[in-house]
Design an enzyme around this catalytic site. Sequence first.
Site, PDB file in Angstrom:
ATOM      1  N   GLN A 172      -1.416  -4.662   2.109  1.00 18.20           N
ATOM      2  CA  GLN A 172      -2.775  -5.416   1.751  1.00 18.20           C
ATOM      3  C   GLN A 172      -3.049  -6.026   3.152  1.00 18.20           C
ATOM      4  O   GLN A 172      -2.550  -5.539   4.209  1.00 18.20           O
ATOM      5  CB  GLN A 172      -2.559  -6.308   0.684  1.00 18.20           C
ATOM      6  CG  GLN A 172      -2.631  -5.831  -0.584  1.00 18.20           C
ATOM      7  CD  GLN A 172      -1.335  -5.274  -1.315  1.00 18.20           C
ATOM      8  OE1 GLN A 172      -0.410  -6.005  -1.082  1.00 18.20           O
ATOM      9  NE2 GLN A 172      -1.158  -4.018  -1.376  1.00 18.20           N
TER      10      GLN A 172
ATOM     11  N   ARG B 201     -14.930   3.054   0.361  1.00 18.71           N
ATOM     12  CA  ARG B 201     -14.537   1.688   0.879  1.00 18.71           C
ATOM     13  C   ARG B 201     -16.018   0.985   1.676  1.00 18.71           C
ATOM     14  O   ARG B 201     -16.644   1.896   2.055  1.00 18.71           O
ATOM     15  CB  ARG B 201     -13.726   1.637   2.216  1.00 18.71           C
ATOM     16  CG  ARG B 201     -12.373   2.090   1.628  1.00 18.71           C
ATOM     17  CD  ARG B 201     -11.280   2.026   2.742  1.00 18.71           C
ATOM     18  NE  ARG B 201     -10.000   2.411   2.323  1.00 18.71           N
ATOM     19  CZ  ARG B 201      -9.328   3.355   2.999  1.00 18.71           C
ATOM     20  NH1 ARG B 201      -9.722   3.968   4.256  1.00 18.71           N
ATOM     21  NH2 ARG B 201      -8.187   3.501   2.607  1.00 18.71           N
TER      22      ARG B 201
ATOM     23  N   GLY C  14      -0.996   1.630  -0.362  1.00 23.24           N
ATOM     24  CA  GLY C  14      -0.977   3.181  -0.211  1.00 23.24           C
ATOM     25  C   GLY C  14      -1.100   3.402   1.281  1.00 23.24           C
ATOM     26  O   GLY C  14      -1.844   2.826   2.210  1.00 23.24           O
ATOM     27  N   HIS C  15       0.146   4.052   1.776  1.00 21.76           N
ATOM     28  CA  HIS C  15       0.194   4.611   3.189  1.00 21.76           C
ATOM     29  C   HIS C  15       0.317   5.997   3.211  1.00 21.76           C
ATOM     30  O   HIS C  15       0.881   6.787   2.500  1.00 21.76           O
ATOM     31  CB  HIS C  15       1.504   4.007   3.751  1.00 21.76           C
ATOM     32  CG  HIS C  15       1.361   2.591   3.961  1.00 21.76           C
ATOM     33  ND1 HIS C  15       2.609   1.856   4.434  1.00 21.76           N
ATOM     34  CD2 HIS C  15       0.503   1.763   4.063  1.00 21.76           C
ATOM     35  CE1 HIS C  15       2.242   0.473   4.635  1.00 21.76           C
ATOM     36  NE2 HIS C  15       1.098   0.438   4.243  1.00 21.76           N
TER      37      HIS C  15
ATOM     38  N   LYS D 220      -2.172   0.746   8.926  1.00 23.26           N
ATOM     39  CA  LYS D 220      -1.049   0.372   8.992  1.00 23.26           C
ATOM     40  C   LYS D 220       0.211   1.607   8.922  1.00 23.26           C
ATOM     41  O   LYS D 220       1.089   1.494   9.569  1.00 23.26           O
ATOM     42  CB  LYS D 220      -0.491  -0.586   7.769  1.00 23.26           C
ATOM     43  CG  LYS D 220      -1.130  -1.909   7.911  1.00 23.26           C
ATOM     44  CD  LYS D 220      -0.490  -2.972   6.791  1.00 23.26           C
ATOM     45  CE  LYS D 220      -0.914  -2.711   5.757  1.00 23.26           C
ATOM     46  NZ  LYS D 220      -2.595  -2.796   5.256  1.00 23.26           N
TER      47      LYS D 220
ATOM     48  N   THR E  33      -6.459  -2.875  -8.346  1.00 20.91           N
ATOM     49  CA  THR E  33      -6.003  -1.305  -8.473  1.00 20.91           C
ATOM     50  C   THR E  33      -5.412  -1.107 -10.088  1.00 20.91           C
ATOM     51  O   THR E  33      -5.413   0.116 -10.158  1.00 20.91           O
ATOM     52  CB  THR E  33      -5.018  -1.349  -7.523  1.00 20.91           C
ATOM     53  OG1 THR E  33      -4.052  -1.880  -8.081  1.00 20.91           O
ATOM     54  CG2 THR E  33      -5.160  -1.528  -6.229  1.00 20.91           C
TER      55      THR E  33
ATOM     56  N   ASP F  73      -6.035  -1.444   4.342  1.00 20.32           N
ATOM     57  CA  ASP F  73      -6.380  -0.103   4.961  1.00 20.32           C
ATOM     58  C   ASP F  73      -6.815   0.075   6.340  1.00 20.32           C
ATOM     59  O   ASP F  73      -7.483   0.844   6.690  1.00 20.32           O
ATOM     60  CB  ASP F  73      -7.445   0.428   3.999  1.00 20.32           C
ATOM     61  CG  ASP F  73      -7.275   0.305   2.478  1.00 20.32           C
ATOM     62  OD1 ASP F  73      -6.420   0.633   2.023  1.00 20.32           O
ATOM     63  OD2 ASP F  73      -8.116  -0.170   1.640  1.00 20.32           O
TER      64      ASP F  73
HETATM   65  P1  IMP Z   1      -4.343  -6.053  -7.041  1.00 20.06           P
HETATM   66  O1  IMP Z   1      -3.663  -6.189  -5.795  1.00 20.06           O
HETATM   67  O2  IMP Z   1      -4.328  -4.706  -7.506  1.00 20.06           O
HETATM   68  O3  IMP Z   1      -4.688  -7.055  -8.035  1.00 20.06           O
HETATM   69  O4  IMP Z   1      -6.146  -6.002  -6.233  1.00 20.06           O
HETATM   70  C1  IMP Z   1      -6.656  -7.043  -5.959  1.00 20.06           C
HETATM   71  C2  IMP Z   1      -7.595  -6.784  -4.737  1.00 20.06           C
HETATM   72  O5  IMP Z   1      -6.886  -6.147  -3.453  1.00 20.06           O
HETATM   73  C3  IMP Z   1      -8.542  -5.722  -4.929  1.00 20.06           C
HETATM   74  O6  IMP Z   1      -9.769  -5.868  -4.222  1.00 20.06           O
HETATM   75  C4  IMP Z   1      -8.065  -4.371  -4.619  1.00 20.06           C
HETATM   76  O7  IMP Z   1      -9.065  -3.509  -4.103  1.00 20.06           O
HETATM   77  C5  IMP Z   1      -7.425  -4.938  -3.163  1.00 20.06           C
HETATM   78  N1  IMP Z   1      -6.157  -4.204  -2.826  1.00 20.06           N
HETATM   79  C6  IMP Z   1      -4.898  -4.266  -3.230  1.00 20.06           C
HETATM   80  N2  IMP Z   1      -4.015  -3.463  -2.620  1.00 20.06           N
HETATM   81  C7  IMP Z   1      -4.690  -2.921  -1.581  1.00 20.06           C
HETATM   82  C8  IMP Z   1      -4.721  -2.026  -0.467  1.00 20.06           C
HETATM   83  O8  IMP Z   1      -3.347  -1.796  -0.289  1.00 20.06           O
HETATM   84  N3  IMP Z   1      -5.562  -1.768   0.328  1.00 20.06           N
HETATM   85  C9  IMP Z   1      -6.874  -2.383   0.206  1.00 20.06           C
HETATM   86  N4  IMP Z   1      -7.173  -3.075  -0.761  1.00 20.06           N
HETATM   87  C10 IMP Z   1      -6.152  -3.496  -1.726  1.00 20.06           C
END
Ligand code: IMP
Length: 429
Positions: A223, A304, A40-41, A16, A129, A13
């Site tokens: 990420q 956040r 998410g963009h 990007k 997520t 976040d």
């Molecule tokens: P997952 O990728 O859904 O398995 O989540 C694992 C961790 O990565 C969690 O702490 C999510 O909040 C974080 N996370 C996954 N995708 C994003 C993103 O695009 N931005 C910020 N955090 C993310």
Amino acid sequence: MANVAVIGAQWGDEGKGKVVDWLASRADIVVRFQGGHNAGHTLVVGNETYKLSLLPSGLVRGKIGIIGNGVVVDPEALLSEIERVRGQGIDVTPASLRIAENATLILPMHPALDRAREVARGERRIGTTGRGIGPAYEDKAARRAIRVADLAEPQTLADKLDELLLHHNTLLQGLGATVFSKEAVLGLLTRLAPQILPFAEPVWERLDEARRAGRRILFEGAQAVMLDVDHGTYPFVTSSNTVGATAAAGAGIGPAAVGFVLGIAKAYSTRVGAGPFPTELPDATGQLLGDRGNEFGTVTGRRRRCGWFDAVLVRQAVKVGGINGLALTKLDVLDGLPELKICTGYRIRGAHYRHLPAAPGAQAAAEPEYEVVEGWTGSTRGARSWAQLPAQAVKYVRRIEELVEAPVTLLSTSPERDDTILMRDPFEG
Ligand code: IMP
């Protein structure tokens, strides 16, 4: 001429979307290489706001978008995102979007397992997520995943589903969650196959051609390095590698083709989900940064966590992520604060550290050591040249460069695409 990979240098976040959009307008092809629709963009183009999760951002700029083999693709999520952006006037066809035939699919049992496990973890949950990202990557590594190309082979699908459901239903049952029937999943895949397959191809071949023809390729990371499955704050991470090197493996191209790695970092720190965050500010200043920075997750909507800039972690991200230059975003959120702090080291159980150790206990115990920097009066918002910035803001940026051992090559001063100060064009290498 260099290609460019954009990756997050903190916990995601970092903004990007805007930087990728800005660079995409100057690229020919935009490639996603890891993650899935957990990303998410938000792109603001004129009066339209586009929220993209899985689609490469370049599509909005009329560029070719490629979903690489390193991405985990939820076909239903993909098709509904395609429908949504089509409704906003963006043409998404097999001519503009290509998907690696060897990309892994996210199926309905993946989010079900993701959520059931988070519930079972209780207080120790990761804060995922809930989109099934982890379980899908697990299946890939365990060699039982269903991939895009399998959609063309009904017998392969049926055979693979037996193994997949044996595994997942056993787990789901043990966790007290609803199990899946083969008929239902096979029926879903059979229905989706003709909608997905027209986009599928060996994208490595297209990328190789593009590279040889001197086309500009933009690799769009999701990420960030501190969420990398190896280099991040494990186990509070995502399930893919998010470093610059992944752009090669996740797209099917050699490492030399990746070119310039641009790391994106906010001028402070934020994190969604659980896990260590040494510079977190659970106080009024943290609240202020969150309010001003509008710090709510694009995918989760969760607030956040906010804190001071952590130069120790960003330096670590620069090294392991192969970052050649940084894009610093949201400097304007710090406007008017009387003093700012930058973390330059940690005290952990009485010892001094200049990196974050891997052990979870040590990470949780890390106490930041701060350098205090004078704030600035006046605004950085919307600045389009170095000269428009208050002198103290320039000092803050320069100090960050020194501490993280990487140049700030781009400064973003508002969500508007053109409110950007370019110090060095990453496409020029
Ligand atoms: P997952 O990728 O859904 O398995 O989540 C694992 C961790 O990565 C969690 O702490 C999510 O909040 C974080 N996370 C996954 N995708 C994003 C993103 O695009 N931005 C910020 N955090 C993310």
